[in-house]
Scaffold this active site. Structure first.
Site, PDB file in Angstrom:
ATOM      1  N   ASP A   1     -10.966   2.071  -2.889  1.00 22.75           N
ATOM      2  CA  ASP A   1     -11.490   1.816  -1.543  1.00 22.75           C
ATOM      3  C   ASP A   1     -13.011   1.853  -1.542  1.00 22.75           C
ATOM      4  O   ASP A   1     -13.644   1.546  -0.537  1.00 22.75           O
ATOM      5  CB  ASP A   1     -10.959   2.867  -0.552  1.00 22.75           C
ATOM      6  CG  ASP A   1      -9.608   2.453   0.027  1.00 22.75           C
ATOM      7  OD1 ASP A   1      -9.153   1.331  -0.264  1.00 22.75           O
ATOM      8  OD2 ASP A   1      -9.018   3.257   0.767  1.00 22.75           O
TER       9      ASP A   1
ATOM     10  N   ASP B   1       0.829  -1.209   0.000  1.00 15.95           N
ATOM     11  CA  ASP B   1       0.000   0.000   0.000  1.00 15.95           C
ATOM     12  C   ASP B   1       0.867   1.264   0.000  1.00 15.95           C
ATOM     13  O   ASP B   1       2.063   1.220   0.324  1.00 15.95           O
ATOM     14  CB  ASP B   1      -0.896  -0.029   1.249  1.00 15.95           C
ATOM     15  CG  ASP B   1      -2.160   0.793   1.084  1.00 15.95           C
ATOM     16  OD1 ASP B   1      -2.257   1.563   0.118  1.00 15.95           O
ATOM     17  OD2 ASP B   1      -3.060   0.670   1.944  1.00 15.95           O
TER      18      ASP B   1
END
Ligand code: GLA
Length: 777
Positions: free
Chosen positions: A546, A478
């Site tokens: 997301d 990430d």
């Protein structure tokens, strides 16, 4: 013969495309053609016919045959200061301190395969499909060389380009701008398709008319970013999904990118792509070279779908790490939306057990397993396992997960440091910041200086320890902030910062790939903030967004599909109402959208009813039977999409899956048909839809009119019955010819406000249906 030199022509070919340029009498390269395959007999007439003088132009050289006005000549790569006034692809401060350069043909070499870079991803070829030509240009005054490197990928219908600059002068030169590729074409009726967006709204397609001047798609965030994806399509006005002419460009790069389309006054359109020249400054000393990232180019005369198929083929065959080529990706359960930072071993194991029962294959522990990471304010940079949450450590957890029959994966954010962390206390100089300035934080964190080899070694060592101990199968890599306060003591000039950072990142990812070839890496940057070909060279899939709301995901995934294949899109089913939109959506639709790509789940199953659990099990079974198609099939978008409806199709091995999504229910809606693509004319096909059972509450108080007993939809009894009583939804099950299905199959009627029966399709807001079409024997 995919690349030929037939004096003075260079002819590059793929299965369906030709790319042609030639050496002019001035030794500049004239761009002649990039498009559908042409014949050798055409070559002599492809050049620009400058048969008369023009006002206001500069002649390159007054001697005979060299009085070519560069401004009026479509070029293959230009320099600056010799009469071409269109946007320059390079800006170099030469040894004589001027900005004037003049690169002309010097020599060329044709080689088998790819001319790979040691530092940057360039794609690979396991199928002996490629040839490369390196055309070396030399400045007319100095011993400075510019290699134009072209590789043809035959089956993919893709050509890649990059440039390498070499300084063989004693004096240094300073590069301010150097594009990976440039070419000119005729045209003043073009538009530009870009994918723009932001957090939880990645990949939104925009089409902008190109008029006079320069149109730029770029990023200065330090990463490729969801603000503007590096992929760009230049389309002839009127191009649609299945018809029209278009060119596609994408950069194999994860940093600041730049694509410019420049329309000049004589109908010439210049295209260029490369590293963003803003704040870029790179000195090249004697015998040093600079390599640009690689641009991927393709062309389609059958609309965007064909263009995407070229790009997808290239990514699946020549870009993603070869060990994952054609490999079916596992179905994931990810802990993030289910627990965020609040978990312990017991909760994780309960989730894993349930996941296993449902048929899920890989358990991923997301953020929160290390240091003081109980929220997003601290801990990044540290790798000590939080034993309060994981009483048997990661090793204990991993072995329990594996005993359940699941693979084990872990989240990392290796490029970051929180000022509140053990690492920061020990090594504050590892963080990117400028002395005398307060560094700006993003999600409470700072960037680690990947230009510093010690930082890279630190990350590699810490990650290796965890990987070795836990024998990870999967890593989620990430990256959750943009770059600010750019400075590194490890670059000689600060204009080198951004690119050196990228080289550092690719260096670590390359080491990791080499040391642990089997690990599936999924990259992520607050969702799809670094969705690009650079990252795909190391990790074959990317967390798309997301936002797990399927209605938002429809346009996000569709957007990404212009450049990236389904095998790269990681999509999860989550709970509704969705945390990002507060929208309530049916479970079927959540699956029907997430199934187009790499499927996963991100929720705590304890909030689901028995009916929903059973449904998920059915979904997962269905996905497994069609996984190869859903991850590696040919993906089609539809022109018919509207604000109320969208469709996706995927095809492979004579099986076709169509997703039909109703974004909003219209009152008394139109009768509908579905047009299936890519079928054989005289073949017979069976088309079937899924029986998507519904619970009673779909009908609310209307049920009290239909049943003998009167139930109040707001009372417990109704809710209880609702949990158990399921209604069938209308399905389709027909056999028709390919011709008829491509022309349009007329679906059963949707509910039109009255007279419901069991042959009525109930879609409602956010409803959807999946159709499976197979050859019928
Ligand atoms: C980012 C990612 C999420 C999740 C969190 C964890 O936002 O996009 O998927 O991993 O970080 O902090």
């Amino acid at each position: 013969m995919m690349i030929r030199y037939k004096e003075p022509f260079f002819i590059l070919e793929t299965k369906d495309l030709s790319y042609v340029f030639k050496i002019l009498s001035t030794n500049h390269l004239e761009h002649l053609h990039f498009g559908a395959k042409i014949l050798d007999s055409d070559l002599n007439q492809l050049h620009t016919k400058l048969t008369a003088k023009a006002r206001g132009v500069i002649d390159y050289d007054n001697s005979e045959n060299k009085d070519i006005p560069l401004d009026l000549t479509p070029l293959e790569y230009s320099s600056f200061g010799k009469g071409d006034f269109k946007l320059a692809p390079l800006e170099i401060k030469m040894p004589d301190s001027t900005f004037v350069s003049d690169f002309v043909y010097h020599k060329h070499e044709i080689i088998e395969g790819i001319y790979a870079s040691k530092e940057l991803p360039t794609g690979y070829d396991d199928e002996s499909q490629t040839k490369t030509i390196i055309v070396t240009l030399k400045d007319t005054k100095f011993n400075i060389y510019l290699d134009l490197v072209y590789t043809t990928f035959f089956e993919s219908n893709v050509i890649t380009r990059r440039t390498i600059l070499r300084n063989e002068e004693k004096h240094s030169i300073s590069i301010r701008k150097i594009m990976s590729m440039m070419f000119d074409l005729y045209g003043n009726d073009y538009e530009m398709l870009t994918l723009d967006g932001g957090a939880i709204k990645e990949g939104q397609k925009h089409i902008t008319p190109v008029s006079y001047g320069t149109y730029i798609n770029s990023s200065m965030t330090g990463i490729s970013s969801y603000k503007h994806n590096p992929g760009v399509i230049l389309l002839k006005k009127g191009t649609h999904e299945d018809y029209g002419m278009c060119y596609g460009f994408n950069l194999i790069y994860s940093g600041n990118h730049y694509t410019a389309i420049d329309q000049s006054s004589h109908g010439i359109l210049r295209v260029m792509q490369g590293i963003n020249p803003s704040c870029f400054e790179w000195d090249l000393h004697q015998n040093e070279t600079f390599e640009t990232p690689t641009t991927v180019l393709t062309f389609s005369d059958k609309g965007f779908n064909q263009l995407s198929h070229h790009m997808h083929h290239f990514i699946n065959h020549h870009m993603i790490p070869r060990q994952f080529k054609n490999v079916e990706r596992p179905i994931v359960i990810n802990s993030w939306e289910g627990f965020y930072f609040d978990f312990n071993e017991r909760k994780l194991l309960t989730l894993a057990k349930k996941a296993k029962d449902l048929g899920i294959e890989l358990f991923v522990l997301d953020d929160g397993w290390f240091s003081t990471r109980n929220n997003d304010q601290s801990g990044l940079g540290d790798y000590d396992v939080n034993l309060k949450k994981l009483k048997h450590g990661l090793v204990g957890l991993a072995s329990k997960i594996r005993n359940l029959g699941l693979k084990f994966g872990l989240w990392f954010e290796p490029e970051m440091i929180n000022p509140v962390s053990k690492l920061y206390d020990k090594r504050p100089e590892y963080a990117v910041k400028i002395e005398g300035r307060n560094p700006s934080l993003g999600r409470n964190q700072l960037l680690l200086d990947l230009c510093n080899p010690e930082v890279r070694a630190y990350i590699m060592n810490e990650m290796s320890k965890i990987i070795d101990e836990t024998k990870l199968d999967y890593i989620k890599w990430d990256m959750n902030r943009y770059m600010t306060d750019m400075f590194s003591a490890y670059v000689p000039q600060q204009g080198m910062f951004y690119h050196t950072y990228m080289l550092g990142l690719y260096n670590i990812l390359g080491q990791l790939r080499k040391k642990y070839p089997h690990i599936l890496i999924e990259t992520c940057a607050s969702g799809g903030n670094r969705f690009d070909l650079g990252m795909l060279s190391f990790g074959p899939q990317i967390w798309t967004s997301d936002n797990t709301d399927p209605i938002s995901r429809l346009s996000i995934q569709k957007g990404m599909s212009y450049f990236y294949p389904l095998s790269t899109l990681s999509n999860h089913v989550s709970l509704s109402p969705h945390e990002q939109t507060l929208r309530k959506t049916p479970l079927h639709t959540r699956f029907n959208v997430a199934m187009f790509g790499v499927l996963g789940y991100e929720l705590d199953f304890k909030y689901l009813s028995a009916f929903e659990i059973k449904t998920i099990k059915e979904h997962i079974n269905l996905y497994k039977s069609y996984r190869k198609i859903l991850q590696y099939g040919k993906f089609y978008r539809f022109n018919e999409d509207s604000p109320y409806q969208m469709m996706y199709q995927v095809s492979k091995d004579n099986v076709h899956i169509l997703g039909n999504y109703q974004i909003l229910a219209l009152p008394n809606p139109n009768l509908e048909q579905v047009r299936i693509k890519n079928l054989k004319d005289n073949e017979m096909y069976a088309l079937k839809s899924m029986n998507q059972k519904m619970t009673l509450d779909k009908f609310g108080h209307l049920i009290s009119h239909a049943l003998p007993i009167k139930l109040n939809p707001n009372k417990a009894l109704f809710r209880l019955i609702s949990r158990f009583k399921q209604l069938d939804n209308a399905t389709e099950d027909v056999v028709l010819s390919g011709q008829a299905l491509m022309h349009g199959y007329k679906l059963k009627q949707q509910f039109m406000g009255t007279y419901y029966n069991d042959q009525t399709r109930i879609m409602g807001d956010f409803g959807s249906q999946i159709y499976i079409i197979k050859e019928s024997s």
